[in-house]
Scaffold this active site. Structure first.
Site: not given
Length: 367
Positions: A96, A165
């Site tokens: 990322e 998450h």
């Protein structure tokens, strides 16, 4: 990727034939969407917005993990690799920080990247580029550098994916000057606001919800037009009422609307505001509603402390305090990392009955 950078920075404009070829999908879409409104899933709304913006503007490209060959972890980018090729739909390694920094650099040079995070929890790996590079460059360059980039992907809790998450990043990114933060609820929100985000000259954080991807909503004929955009920073009153104002965003809008139906049976007429954007926040719509209803309930999945509801509460106290007939009620996620066990996970996030109870308290009804 390098090819489109060269095309944008160093090459001449596309030839007329290529230009007409890029316009043809728009004409086709206009013919297809000229009929009356229809139901559309949030997934398809996002996909169609990406498709039309890529067809209309060759500087728009998509980058992220599994966006191409796999057609997106949630199939938001389905069909786009085949249509636009690997230079505009770019699969990346699991890095990322790497691909976000690359995309910010591309935006510096006039391209319009749309970055997909498989979940916004992974944006933590790239937060330095999002905040220190994308959000601050326009100010630090005295307006000489625009950063037209969109960071999009699922935000907040899904189901059974654990503490790492399941976080909501609305308040996190909503606190940063230089960013615009969009939180769509319906298919019309998703379509109109994503198109607006891609066209915007500033960096936009576009927070979707995984649970909503498969939900269908009616989409008007106007919203199906390829030129349709929704204004960034304008909330929508989803349900008019006179007794209490309920503000919500993303998935919680649906919960608030269901709570309002239950409250109606008890004689409480609730007004439900879909915030749509957290930065800029539509303070005028919120205050106008509170001045009418004299009561406020804020709903969010994120943490209560330093949350979106806290900002809304402060806004109303500053601008409409004398209109309040009851203390503001805040409904938010529990102040704990998200549990993995299903029974505990349910307790960690607002439910419809929580909104009903809080609204009754605000209206001095037995909860």
């Amino acid at each position: 990727m390098l090819g489109i950078i060269k095309q944008k920075v160093g090459a001449s404009a596309p030839v007329f034939g290529d230009y007409m070829q890029r316009l043809s999908p728009i004409a086709s879409a206009m013919r297809h969407f000229s009929s009356a409104s229809k139901d559309m899933t949030v997934r398809d709304a996002l996909n169609s917005a990406l498709d039309e913006e890529m067809a209309a503007d060759s500087s728009v490209f998509i980058m992220g993990e599994e966006v191409g060959e796999y057609q997106g972890a949630y199939k938001i980018t389905k069909g786009l690799l085949h249509k636009y090729g690997p230079e505009r739909v770019v699969d990346t390694p699991i890095t990322e920080a790497g691909f976000t920094g690359l995309a910010v650099g591309a935006a510096y040079h006039g391209l319009k990247p749309v970055i997909e995070f498989m979940t916004f929890n992974f944006s933590m790996q790239a937060i330095d580029h999002i905040i220190n590079s994308a959000a601050k460059s326009n100010y630090m360059s005295a307006g000489q550098i625009n950063v037209p980039i969109v960071f999009r992907g699922p935000n907040g809790a899904a189901a059974g994916v654990g503490a790492q998450h399941s976080q909501c990043y609305g308040a996190w990114y909503g606190a940063v000057p230089g960013l615009k933060v969009i939180v769509p609820y319906s298919s019309e929100d998703a379509r109109g606001l994503l198109k607006a985000a891609i066209r915007d000259p500033d960096p936009v954080v576009f927070l979707e919800n995984e649970i909503l991807y498969g939900e269908s909503f009616p989409v008007s004929a106007e919203a199906l037009d390829p030129n349709f955009c929704l204004p960034i920073g304008k909330a929508k009153i989803e349900r008019e009422g006179k007794d209490v104002t309920i503000t919500a965003y993303s998935k919680m809008v649906g919960f608030a609307l269901k709570a309002a139906e239950i409250l109606e049976k008890d004689g409480i007429n609730a007004e439900v505001i879909n915030l749509r954007c957290l930065r800029p926040l539509d303070r005028d719509t919120i205050n106008d509603s509170v001045r009418k209803t004299n009561r406020l309930v804020t709903v969010e999945e994120g943490f209560r402390q330093h949350g979106v509801g806290a900002e809304i509460c402060a806004t109303v106290v500053e601008d409409s305090f004398v209109y309040l007939d009851a203390p503001v009620e805040r409904v938010a996620g529990a102040d704990v990392p998200t549990p993995y066990a299903a029974n505990l996970e349910r307790l960690a996030f607002p439910q419809i009955e929580d909104i009903v109870r809080a609204t009754k308290r605000a209206c001095y009804r037995s909860a």
